[in-house]
Design an enzyme around this catalytic site. Structure first.
Site, PDB file in Angstrom:
ATOM      1  N   ARG B  65      -6.353  -3.508   1.345  1.00  0.00           N
ATOM      2  CA  ARG B  65      -5.367  -3.605   0.285  1.00  0.00           C
ATOM      3  C   ARG B  65      -4.534  -4.856   0.519  1.00  0.00           C
ATOM      4  O   ARG B  65      -4.373  -5.296   1.652  1.00  0.00           O
ATOM      5  CB  ARG B  65      -4.476  -2.370   0.286  1.00  0.00           C
ATOM      6  CG  ARG B  65      -3.890  -2.047   1.647  1.00  0.00           C
ATOM      7  CD  ARG B  65      -2.855  -0.959   1.557  1.00  0.00           C
ATOM      8  NE  ARG B  65      -3.480   0.323   1.265  1.00  0.00           N
ATOM      9  CZ  ARG B  65      -2.795   1.446   1.087  1.00  0.00           C
ATOM     10  NH1 ARG B  65      -1.481   1.432   1.153  1.00  0.00           N
ATOM     11  NH2 ARG B  65      -3.406   2.589   0.834  1.00  0.00           N
ATOM     12  N   ASP B  67      -0.644  -6.388  -0.426  1.00  0.00           N
ATOM     13  CA  ASP B  67       0.669  -5.934  -0.899  1.00  0.00           C
ATOM     14  C   ASP B  67       1.044  -6.591  -2.226  1.00  0.00           C
ATOM     15  O   ASP B  67       0.384  -7.536  -2.668  1.00  0.00           O
ATOM     16  CB  ASP B  67       1.745  -6.283   0.139  1.00  0.00           C
ATOM     17  CG  ASP B  67       1.680  -5.349   1.351  1.00  0.00           C
ATOM     18  OD1 ASP B  67       1.070  -4.269   1.233  1.00  0.00           O
ATOM     19  OD2 ASP B  67       2.241  -5.719   2.395  1.00  0.00           O
ATOM     20  N   TYR B 126      -6.981 -14.400   6.619  1.00  0.00           N
ATOM     21  CA  TYR B 126      -5.839 -14.651   5.730  1.00  0.00           C
ATOM     22  C   TYR B 126      -5.352 -16.087   5.900  1.00  0.00           C
ATOM     23  O   TYR B 126      -5.469 -16.676   6.989  1.00  0.00           O
ATOM     24  CB  TYR B 126      -4.678 -13.701   6.065  1.00  0.00           C
ATOM     25  CG  TYR B 126      -4.829 -12.312   5.516  1.00  0.00           C
ATOM     26  CD1 TYR B 126      -4.316 -11.982   4.266  1.00  0.00           C
ATOM     27  CD2 TYR B 126      -5.472 -11.317   6.247  1.00  0.00           C
ATOM     28  CE1 TYR B 126      -4.447 -10.690   3.754  1.00  0.00           C
ATOM     29  CE2 TYR B 126      -5.609 -10.024   5.743  1.00  0.00           C
ATOM     30  CZ  TYR B 126      -5.090  -9.721   4.492  1.00  0.00           C
ATOM     31  OH  TYR B 126      -5.222  -8.452   3.988  1.00  0.00           O
ATOM     32  N   ARG B 212       2.374 -11.059   7.525  1.00  0.00           N
ATOM     33  CA  ARG B 212       3.706 -11.530   7.150  1.00  0.00           C
ATOM     34  C   ARG B 212       4.708 -11.362   8.293  1.00  0.00           C
ATOM     35  O   ARG B 212       5.604 -12.187   8.471  1.00  0.00           O
ATOM     36  CB  ARG B 212       4.181 -10.806   5.901  1.00  0.00           C
ATOM     37  CG  ARG B 212       3.390 -11.239   4.667  1.00  0.00           C
ATOM     38  CD  ARG B 212       3.590 -10.288   3.513  1.00  0.00           C
ATOM     39  NE  ARG B 212       4.993 -10.229   3.144  1.00  0.00           N
ATOM     40  CZ  ARG B 212       5.498  -9.343   2.287  1.00  0.00           C
ATOM     41  NH1 ARG B 212       4.700  -8.449   1.738  1.00  0.00           N
ATOM     42  NH2 ARG B 212       6.769  -9.353   1.998  1.00  0.00           N
TER      43      ARG B 212
END
Lengths: 266, 266
Positions: B65, B67, B126, B212
């Site tokens: 998933r 965010d 990422y 993050r």
């Protein structure tokens, strides 16, 4: 020592001087560059920020106008102000903090008192982007077309633009400009690094809506609905109804404006 | 001739097969990938489009998933369907026409019936972008910071990440995951072509909010508020409160997911 400039008691220069401000903006959220009664413009945002920071009503005069939704990688405007002990770089920093994220000040430079952002500009360059891919990240800044385009043919037509000066065919029907004459010095389609197409067009001046009308008509050439003779007839006809529809504004960027070196101080 | 698959009267294959769908999206307008009661998700948009085109309720299972506000240069999901005479490319084209501009289908490929987009993924990568410039065009996809960052120091800290497996320090406080173990195989800051910074991080799996939280903590290292020993203590402390604040989601991209070749058909 006596100087030509007025000074206040602390000896700071208080006579206004003229500055050029170089900026870039994403036009998506604005009703174009030019201040207007309905809708927020980039010029208005800039005037408000300068007025706040300089604590006196301050207005900028742009090198030209961009339509609603059109972007600028480089826009130039002039304004008169007394900066006092504030440097141009400091003012640019303060403006960047005050202005929203979609308007960025690149630099502020002193110019001669009679320098004019619009009348002294010697050339303007626009970029227009076309893509055939569906890309979530480029969608905002590209015109996505579904037909294959013949770039060689589009360049053949584009080259014709540099042989003419009257571009009535690509102007708005009712405008108050005195002449529809422009000298186009560059008009060329190129491939971008990621396989999209970019149209680069440079002229001493542009009529309103002109680049988008030219791109919309070259698109007809690219997809085979208009041949080179047809494109010539559009230019020579001096009739806006002969040209293709205007291409969308979101893919158009004002990208460069040039001035003679003589107007800059230092 | 007898086959293992059921066929309808016209001889078309009517037993469902499994497919991987590769897509990219701008997450700005979505409440993340995963379907949820309040707010529109990318998964929901995709399910709706597939259900419309295939004329039967169809749902996709994602590789993970993202965010709210996080983007994907590459997301993978699996679904079961009877395509009949429709090719994968045709379905991808139809989906692209039906889906909004911020979601693009890159390809659809057949996989083995037991292939699973989430459980079979061997790595996820990422990208995180940081800029110091004010750029109207990059603002949407960059975290703009105002302090100079020491990239060498940030890379020194980032390298430590590959030596640990328990990343409780960078996980959400209350989640239902059974383990906080991840194998990070790459964690590196690089300079982009336009002078910005990009953080590339690859692991077998990531905890929610992990990238993050790592970027937010490496930012503290970069601006000199945390040293390498401090960063080591954050990792070893296994306490989310020791880490820095999470970096904003708008600059984070899920950029690659890999699978063993054996799950693909052909």
């Amino acid at each position: 020592m006596m100087t030509d400039n007025a000074t206040d008691r602390a000896g700071e220069d208080i006579s206004p001087a003229r500055y050029f401000i170089y900026l870039s903006y994403d036009g998506s959220a604005y009703h174009g560059w030019q201040i207007q009664p309905n809708g927020i413009s980039v010029q208005q945002r800039l005037n408000e920020a300068l007025t706040t920071l300089l604590r006196t009503p301050t207005g900028v005069t742009g090198a030209g106008r961009t339509d609603a939704g059109v972007h600028a990688k480089m826009m130039v405007a002039h304004f008169d102000a007394v900066l006092g002990s504030m440097t141009c770089d400091t003012l640019a920093d303060k403006l960047n903090r005050l202005l929203p994220g979609d308007i960025a000040i690149d630099s502020i430079v002193p110019v001669r008192a009679d320098a004019h952002a619009r009348f002294d500009a010697t050339s303007r360059t626009y970029h227009y982007y076309i893509t055939r891919r569906k890309s979530p990240f480029a969608a905002r800044y590209r015109w996505r077309v579904h037909t294959p385009l013949d770039m060689a043919r589009m360049n053949e037509a584009a080259r014709l633009l540099t042989r003419y000066t009257d571009f009535t065919s690509f102007s708005r029907l009712h405008t108050d400009t005195k002449t529809n004459n422009c000298r186009i010095t560059l008009a060329e389609w190129r491939q971008t690094g990621d396989g999209d197409m970019i149209f680069v067009i440079r002229a001493d001046r542009f009529l309103r809506n002109m680049v988008r009308a030219i791109v919309g008509t070259l698109y007809e050439v690219g997809r085979g609905r208009m041949d080179i003779d047809g494109f010539t007839r559009v230019i020579e006809g001096r009739d806006r109804c002969l040209a293709g529809s205007s291409a969308p504004g979101n893919a158009l960027f004002l990208s460069e404006i040039t001035y003679p070196q003589s107007i800059f101080i230092q």
